[in-house]
Design a protein around this motif. Sequence first.
Motif, PDB file in Angstrom:
ATOM      1  N   TYR A   1     -29.286  -8.071  14.885  1.00 50.79           N
ATOM      2  CA  TYR A   1     -28.311  -9.159  14.943  1.00 50.79           C
ATOM      3  C   TYR A   1     -27.064  -8.659  14.239  1.00 50.79           C
ATOM      4  O   TYR A   1     -27.123  -7.696  13.459  1.00 50.79           O
ATOM      5  CB  TYR A   1     -28.851 -10.435  14.291  1.00 50.79           C
ATOM      6  CG  TYR A   1     -29.112 -10.294  12.815  1.00 50.79           C
ATOM      7  CD1 TYR A   1     -30.318  -9.779  12.352  1.00 50.79           C
ATOM      8  CD2 TYR A   1     -28.137 -10.650  11.888  1.00 50.79           C
ATOM      9  CE1 TYR A   1     -30.548  -9.627  10.992  1.00 50.79           C
ATOM     10  CE2 TYR A   1     -28.360 -10.507  10.526  1.00 50.79           C
ATOM     11  CZ  TYR A   1     -29.574  -9.988  10.083  1.00 50.79           C
ATOM     12  OH  TYR A   1     -29.781  -9.827   8.744  1.00 50.79           O
ATOM     13  N   GLN A   2     -25.939  -9.327  14.510  1.00 55.29           N
ATOM     14  CA  GLN A   2     -24.691  -8.833  13.967  1.00 55.29           C
ATOM     15  C   GLN A   2     -24.307  -9.538  12.674  1.00 55.29           C
ATOM     16  O   GLN A   2     -24.100  -8.898  11.656  1.00 55.29           O
ATOM     17  CB  GLN A   2     -23.597  -9.000  15.002  1.00 55.29           C
ATOM     18  CG  GLN A   2     -22.691  -7.809  15.058  1.00 55.29           C
ATOM     19  CD  GLN A   2     -21.566  -8.013  16.034  1.00 55.29           C
ATOM     20  OE1 GLN A   2     -21.553  -8.984  16.807  1.00 55.29           O
ATOM     21  NE2 GLN A   2     -20.613  -7.138  16.019  1.00 55.29           N
ATOM     22  N   ASN A   3     -24.193 -10.869  12.718  1.00 61.36           N
ATOM     23  CA  ASN A   3     -23.702 -11.613  11.555  1.00 61.36           C
ATOM     24  C   ASN A   3     -24.656 -12.678  11.040  1.00 61.36           C
ATOM     25  O   ASN A   3     -24.745 -12.907   9.845  1.00 61.36           O
ATOM     26  CB  ASN A   3     -22.365 -12.309  11.915  1.00 61.36           C
ATOM     27  CG  ASN A   3     -21.330 -11.290  12.359  1.00 61.36           C
ATOM     28  OD1 ASN A   3     -21.138 -10.272  11.703  1.00 61.36           O
ATOM     29  ND2 ASN A   3     -20.683 -11.548  13.483  1.00 61.36           N
TER      30      ASN A   3
ATOM     31  N   ASN B   1     -29.789  -5.626  25.156  1.00 59.26           N
ATOM     32  CA  ASN B   1     -29.255  -6.942  25.514  1.00 59.26           C
ATOM     33  C   ASN B   1     -27.863  -7.197  24.952  1.00 59.26           C
ATOM     34  O   ASN B   1     -27.070  -7.922  25.558  1.00 59.26           O
ATOM     35  CB  ASN B   1     -30.228  -8.018  25.016  1.00 59.26           C
ATOM     36  CG  ASN B   1     -29.601  -9.399  25.030  1.00 59.26           C
ATOM     37  OD1 ASN B   1     -29.429 -10.013  26.087  1.00 59.26           O
ATOM     38  ND2 ASN B   1     -29.209  -9.901  23.860  1.00 59.26           N
ATOM     39  N   ALA B   2     -27.546  -6.635  23.781  1.00 62.24           N
ATOM     40  CA  ALA B   2     -26.270  -6.950  23.124  1.00 62.24           C
ATOM     41  C   ALA B   2     -25.106  -6.684  24.078  1.00 62.24           C
ATOM     42  O   ALA B   2     -25.087  -5.664  24.762  1.00 62.24           O
ATOM     43  CB  ALA B   2     -26.108  -6.113  21.859  1.00 62.24           C
ATOM     44  N   GLY B   3     -24.176  -7.603  24.131  1.00 62.13           N
ATOM     45  CA  GLY B   3     -23.022  -7.414  25.013  1.00 62.13           C
ATOM     46  C   GLY B   3     -21.913  -8.381  24.668  1.00 62.13           C
ATOM     47  O   GLY B   3     -22.159  -9.445  24.104  1.00 62.13           O
TER      48      GLY B   3
ATOM     49  N   SER C   1     -27.682  -6.117  32.492  1.00 62.33           N
ATOM     50  CA  SER C   1     -26.370  -5.945  33.125  1.00 62.33           C
ATOM     51  C   SER C   1     -25.822  -7.334  33.431  1.00 62.33           C
ATOM     52  O   SER C   1     -25.945  -8.244  32.605  1.00 62.33           O
ATOM     53  CB  SER C   1     -26.514  -5.085  34.380  1.00 62.33           C
ATOM     54  OG  SER C   1     -25.313  -4.988  35.074  1.00 62.33           O
ATOM     55  N   SER C   2     -25.250  -7.514  34.598  1.00 66.34           N
ATOM     56  CA  SER C   2     -24.673  -8.817  34.959  1.00 66.34           C
ATOM     57  C   SER C   2     -24.380  -8.830  36.444  1.00 66.34           C
ATOM     58  O   SER C   2     -24.111  -7.783  37.043  1.00 66.34           O
ATOM     59  CB  SER C   2     -23.364  -9.029  34.191  1.00 66.34           C
ATOM     60  OG  SER C   2     -22.661 -10.133  34.718  1.00 66.34           O
ATOM     61  N   ILE C   3     -24.350 -10.002  37.017  1.00 60.82           N
ATOM     62  CA  ILE C   3     -23.896 -10.164  38.401  1.00 60.82           C
ATOM     63  C   ILE C   3     -22.477  -9.586  38.556  1.00 60.82           C
ATOM     64  O   ILE C   3     -22.116  -9.058  39.600  1.00 60.82           O
ATOM     65  CB  ILE C   3     -23.941 -11.669  38.803  1.00 60.82           C
ATOM     66  CG1 ILE C   3     -23.679 -11.842  40.287  1.00 60.82           C
ATOM     67  CG2 ILE C   3     -22.943 -12.495  37.980  1.00 60.82           C
ATOM     68  CD1 ILE C   3     -23.888 -13.266  40.784  1.00 60.82           C
TER      69      ILE C   3
ATOM     70  N   MET D   1     -21.714 -17.378  25.641  1.00 57.20           N
ATOM     71  CA  MET D   1     -20.787 -16.608  26.480  1.00 57.20           C
ATOM     72  C   MET D   1     -20.156 -17.476  27.566  1.00 57.20           C
ATOM     73  O   MET D   1     -18.964 -17.381  27.842  1.00 57.20           O
ATOM     74  CB  MET D   1     -21.522 -15.416  27.106  1.00 57.20           C
ATOM     75  CG  MET D   1     -20.607 -14.375  27.689  1.00 57.20           C
ATOM     76  SD  MET D   1     -21.500 -12.916  28.260  1.00 57.20           S
ATOM     77  CE  MET D   1     -21.355 -11.825  26.859  1.00 57.20           C
ATOM     78  N   THR D   2     -20.956 -18.354  28.177  1.00 55.27           N
ATOM     79  CA  THR D   2     -20.418 -19.211  29.240  1.00 55.27           C
ATOM     80  C   THR D   2     -19.871 -20.535  28.687  1.00 55.27           C
ATOM     81  O   THR D   2     -19.121 -21.218  29.382  1.00 55.27           O
ATOM     82  CB  THR D   2     -21.484 -19.500  30.321  1.00 55.27           C
ATOM     83  OG1 THR D   2     -22.707 -19.850  29.665  1.00 55.27           O
ATOM     84  CG2 THR D   2     -21.722 -18.302  31.210  1.00 55.27           C
ATOM     85  N   HIS D   3     -20.237 -20.866  27.440  1.00 56.30           N
ATOM     86  CA  HIS D   3     -19.678 -22.096  26.842  1.00 56.30           C
ATOM     87  C   HIS D   3     -18.161 -21.966  26.673  1.00 56.30           C
ATOM     88  O   HIS D   3     -17.466 -22.956  26.554  1.00 56.30           O
ATOM     89  CB  HIS D   3     -20.332 -22.392  25.480  1.00 56.30           C
ATOM     90  CG  HIS D   3     -21.788 -22.726  25.617  1.00 56.30           C
ATOM     91  ND1 HIS D   3     -22.652 -22.759  24.564  1.00 56.30           N
ATOM     92  CD2 HIS D   3     -22.535 -23.034  26.712  1.00 56.30           C
ATOM     93  CE1 HIS D   3     -23.866 -23.065  24.985  1.00 56.30           C
ATOM     94  NE2 HIS D   3     -23.817 -23.230  26.288  1.00 56.30           N
TER      95      HIS D   3
END
Length: 248
Positions: free
Chosen positions: A37-39, A91-93, A142-144, A193-195
């Motif tokens: 985790y980052q923070n 997963n991190a992105g 990855s991602s669409i 991310m989408t919020h």
Amino acid sequence: MKQLTKQVCFVTGGSRGIGRAIVTAMGEAGADVAFTYQNSSAQALALAEEVSAKGVKCRGYQADVANTEQMQEVIKQVIAEFGHITILVNNAGINRDKSFLKMTKPMWDEVMRVDLDGVFTTTQIIAKDMAEAGSGRIINISSIVGQTGNFGQANYAAAKGALISFTETLARELAAKGINANVVAPGFIDTDMTHRLTEAALNQVKAMTPMGRLGKPQEIADAVVFLAGPHSSYVTGQVLAVNGGMYM
Ligand code: NAI
């Protein structure tokens, strides 16, 4: 016995969103899980406790995937505490969106550092260990957007597209070492991310998705568990799209 009993899973960016769902699902499937985790230390600690309560070992480690020294140190620590890592989930992105003509070089570089360089570093360290052991599973998120491109995401699309060809190469090079490498390409999923998207953009996404809704983090985690488990032993170099039919 659960399908991932005796496996040791390492997930980057595991404290929230899709990563959190993957950590939980791996633990439920019987794997011991180490995640970075980052923070958010408090969130990571709570997640580790929640997953440990399922009877597996689970711990979070603070690290920036783009920092090679930190990742080397953390992975060394994980192997010492958990044993060999048998499943890696990159997963991190991050995304730093701007239409291409306005995109700055720092925005480009930041996304490349996390979404691509971070995957290179993490994968190389762990794949060496897996190759020595003669088995392993690598799953890259990855991602669409890496399959289709997207307005305002030249940096993110380039990184996520590269992740697909990177994984295909890993699959070719590492099959002889007993390692399967695959991609999960999520569509638009309900996370932080989408919020950040506007209501209008979200409505447009839903209109373009045959299922008419965003995906849930759990729906990505289910695909990852499949690619980590015994039912995908002959699957390598593939892109498993989990996108409600938005791209087919
Ligand atoms: P999120 O923003 O909720 O979570 C991202 C995770 O990555 C966080 O845990 C964060 O701490 C971690 N992270 C970011 N930079 C990091 C760094 N430098 N070092 C270590 N960890 C770092 O996003 P979400 O939605 O959970 O995304 C997870 C993955 O799924 C990402 O790779 C993302 O690109 C991908 N994805 C997400 C989609 C969505 O619609 N939410 C769609 C397609 C792909």
